[in-house]
Design an enzyme around this catalytic site. Structure first.
Site, PDB file in Angstrom:
ATOM      1  N   ILE A   1      34.376  44.782  36.368  1.00 21.02           N
ATOM      2  CA  ILE A   1      35.144  43.898  37.402  1.00 21.02           C
ATOM      3  C   ILE A   1      34.933  42.528  37.053  1.00 21.02           C
ATOM      4  O   ILE A   1      33.849  42.283  36.912  1.00 21.02           O
ATOM      5  CB  ILE A   1      34.702  44.157  38.554  1.00 21.02           C
ATOM      6  CG1 ILE A   1      35.262  45.814  38.889  1.00 21.02           C
ATOM      7  CG2 ILE A   1      35.533  43.466  39.675  1.00 21.02           C
ATOM      8  CD1 ILE A   1      34.681  46.312  40.345  1.00 21.02           C
ATOM      9  N   GLU A   2      35.775  41.643  36.862  1.00 18.64           N
ATOM     10  CA  GLU A   2      35.546  40.267  36.397  1.00 18.64           C
ATOM     11  C   GLU A   2      35.130  39.460  37.703  1.00 18.64           C
ATOM     12  O   GLU A   2      35.447  39.666  38.645  1.00 18.64           O
ATOM     13  CB  GLU A   2      36.859  39.755  35.931  1.00 18.64           C
ATOM     14  CG  GLU A   2      36.920  38.447  35.404  1.00 18.64           C
ATOM     15  CD  GLU A   2      37.085  37.394  36.503  1.00 18.64           C
ATOM     16  OE1 GLU A   2      36.148  36.506  36.397  1.00 18.64           O
ATOM     17  OE2 GLU A   2      37.852  37.303  37.445  1.00 18.64           O
ATOM     18  N   SER A   3      34.123  38.714  37.284  1.00 20.37           N
ATOM     19  CA  SER A   3      33.286  38.226  38.755  1.00 20.37           C
ATOM     20  C   SER A   3      34.209  37.348  39.468  1.00 20.37           C
ATOM     21  O   SER A   3      33.884  37.321  40.707  1.00 20.37           O
ATOM     22  CB  SER A   3      31.981  37.402  37.968  1.00 20.37           C
ATOM     23  OG  SER A   3      32.530  36.247  37.167  1.00 20.37           O
TER      24      SER A   3
ATOM     25  N   ASP B   1      25.892  30.986  31.089  1.00 20.12           N
ATOM     26  CA  ASP B   1      25.270  31.951  31.815  1.00 20.12           C
ATOM     27  C   ASP B   1      23.987  31.951  31.534  1.00 20.12           C
ATOM     28  O   ASP B   1      23.273  32.199  30.157  1.00 20.12           O
ATOM     29  CB  ASP B   1      25.886  33.169  31.192  1.00 20.12           C
ATOM     30  CG  ASP B   1      27.301  33.357  31.934  1.00 20.12           C
ATOM     31  OD1 ASP B   1      27.692  32.830  32.788  1.00 20.12           O
ATOM     32  OD2 ASP B   1      28.090  33.929  30.937  1.00 20.12           O
TER      33      ASP B   1
ATOM     34  N   HIS C   1      28.327  39.140  30.855  1.00 25.53           N
ATOM     35  CA  HIS C   1      26.662  39.429  30.724  1.00 25.53           C
ATOM     36  C   HIS C   1      26.799  40.861  30.216  1.00 25.53           C
ATOM     37  O   HIS C   1      25.733  41.345  29.655  1.00 25.53           O
ATOM     38  CB  HIS C   1      26.500  39.475  32.249  1.00 25.53           C
ATOM     39  CG  HIS C   1      26.627  38.129  33.044  1.00 25.53           C
ATOM     40  ND1 HIS C   1      27.712  37.523  33.104  1.00 25.53           N
ATOM     41  CD2 HIS C   1      25.756  37.428  33.862  1.00 25.53           C
ATOM     42  CE1 HIS C   1      27.614  36.231  33.757  1.00 25.53           C
ATOM     43  NE2 HIS C   1      26.460  36.204  34.184  1.00 25.53           N
ATOM     44  N   GLU C   2      27.583  41.938  30.919  1.00 26.84           N
ATOM     45  CA  GLU C   2      27.476  43.226  30.666  1.00 26.84           C
ATOM     46  C   GLU C   2      27.605  43.448  28.958  1.00 26.84           C
ATOM     47  O   GLU C   2      26.805  44.323  28.281  1.00 26.84           O
ATOM     48  CB  GLU C   2      28.523  43.953  31.174  1.00 26.84           C
ATOM     49  CG  GLU C   2      28.564  43.859  32.746  1.00 26.84           C
ATOM     50  CD  GLU C   2      29.347  42.832  33.075  1.00 26.84           C
ATOM     51  OE1 GLU C   2      29.974  43.018  34.294  1.00 26.84           O
ATOM     52  OE2 GLU C   2      29.633  41.894  32.612  1.00 26.84           O
TER      53      GLU C   2
ATOM     54  N   CYS D   1      30.452  32.249  28.998  1.00 30.42           N
ATOM     55  CA  CYS D   1      31.418  32.913  29.790  1.00 30.42           C
ATOM     56  C   CYS D   1      32.555  33.256  28.549  1.00 30.42           C
ATOM     57  O   CYS D   1      32.849  32.258  27.684  1.00 30.42           O
ATOM     58  CB  CYS D   1      31.943  32.349  30.842  1.00 30.42           C
ATOM     59  SG  CYS D   1      33.459  33.336  31.407  1.00 30.42           S
TER      60      CYS D   1
END
Length: 283
Positions: free
Chosen positions: A89-91, A197, A229-230, A190
């Site tokens: 899910i995009e933040s 990040d 991040h993931e 990002c």
């Protein structure tokens, strides 16, 4: 936008970097899922034979809604998205979605929990575990540091800021070790906006001893790398697994928060099954 209609979209179609209008009414259509497989293909990972288990643990610090009488309720939310979900899910979309709760009335927190569970699971394509702690009940938060060896004090010269797995080396002639290594120097950007990040990265493994200076150089080589991040954590996991050949491996990161959210991906070969939700000092 309906989450079920976007599962094949890449990050370029997300609301990141775009001007948006904040909604003050409940709007689950704001959630923007992104297919994991797009970036996993780059790592040579097949969806049915992933080399890891784990989850993406989200902490939401700006969760609020109205009770049945119109009085605001403030809470902290925790969402656990399994790595087997076809979509992350995009933040920014999650932030906008949570903000849409701000003026919505719920009879009790159970309905908020059930609504979040339904919507996030639909977006991710797999069951998402949700917990909510209302601030009036005085939830506690534990801050701490990993129990292991900090790499950041190693005195080395570094001149590479593009990902380079060649820095990763193990001594295959030495006896097997069991240790935890970590660094606060993980910085990537990002995938869409290029915004920095920042995170703490932890490796726990059993296997041939990993060269610590090389590992630190490798971590710093993400400094100009653009991924979510993931995706960064999965890349680190796969590079270490392939080049250092540990018998057991777990990699997790705790990223600083943005938009009231922090993301903490965890990947493991399975021997190490979980990590505690202990906040890093920058969170």
């Amino acid at each position: 936008m309906n989450p079920s209609d976007t599962h094949d979209h890449g990050a370029e179609a997300s609301p990141l970097g775009q001007s948006v209008v904040y909604r003050d009414s409940y709007a689950p259509e704001l959630l923007f899922p992104i297919a994991r497989q797009i970036k996993r293909d780059e790592l040579g990972l097949a969806p049915d034979t992933l080399p890891f288990v784990g989850e993406d643990l989200w902490n939401a610090y700006e969760l609020s809604w109205l009770n049945s009488r119109g009085k605001p309720v403030a809470a902290i939310g925790t969402f656990r998205v399994p790595v087997t979900s076809p979509r992350l899910i995009e933040s920014k979309s999650l932030k906008l979605y949570l903000n849409s709760f701000n003026q919505h009335r719920f009879v009790d927190p159970t309905l908020v929990h059930d609504t979040l569970t339904r919507d996030l699971s639909t977006a991710a394509g797999a069951p998402v575990a949700v917990s909510i702690e209302v601030l009036s009940r005085r939830p506690t938060r534990v801050f701490g540091y990993p129990h292991g060896v900090l790499l950041d004090e190693i005195d080395i010269e570094i001149d590479t800021y593009r990902t380079d797995p060649a820095f990763l080396q193990s001594d295959f002639n030495a006896d097997e070790v069991s240790e935890t290594l970590y660094s606060h120097l993980l910085k990537s950007n990002c995938l869409v906006t290029g915004q920095p990040d920042w995170g703490t990265i932890v490796l726990r493994y059993i296997g041939p001893p990993i060269d610590r200076a090389g590992l630190l150089r490798y971590i710093v080589s993400f400094r100009s790398h653009n991924e979510f991040h993931e995706q960064c954590v999965e890349r680190i996991f796969c590079d270490v697994l392939r080049r250092c050949a540990p018998r057991h491996l777990a990699v997790w990161a705790r990223y600083t928060r943005r938009g009231g959210l922090d993301i903490n991906p965890f990947r493991s070969t399975g021997h190490f099954t979980q990590f505690d939700n202990i906040a890093e000092v920058r969170q």
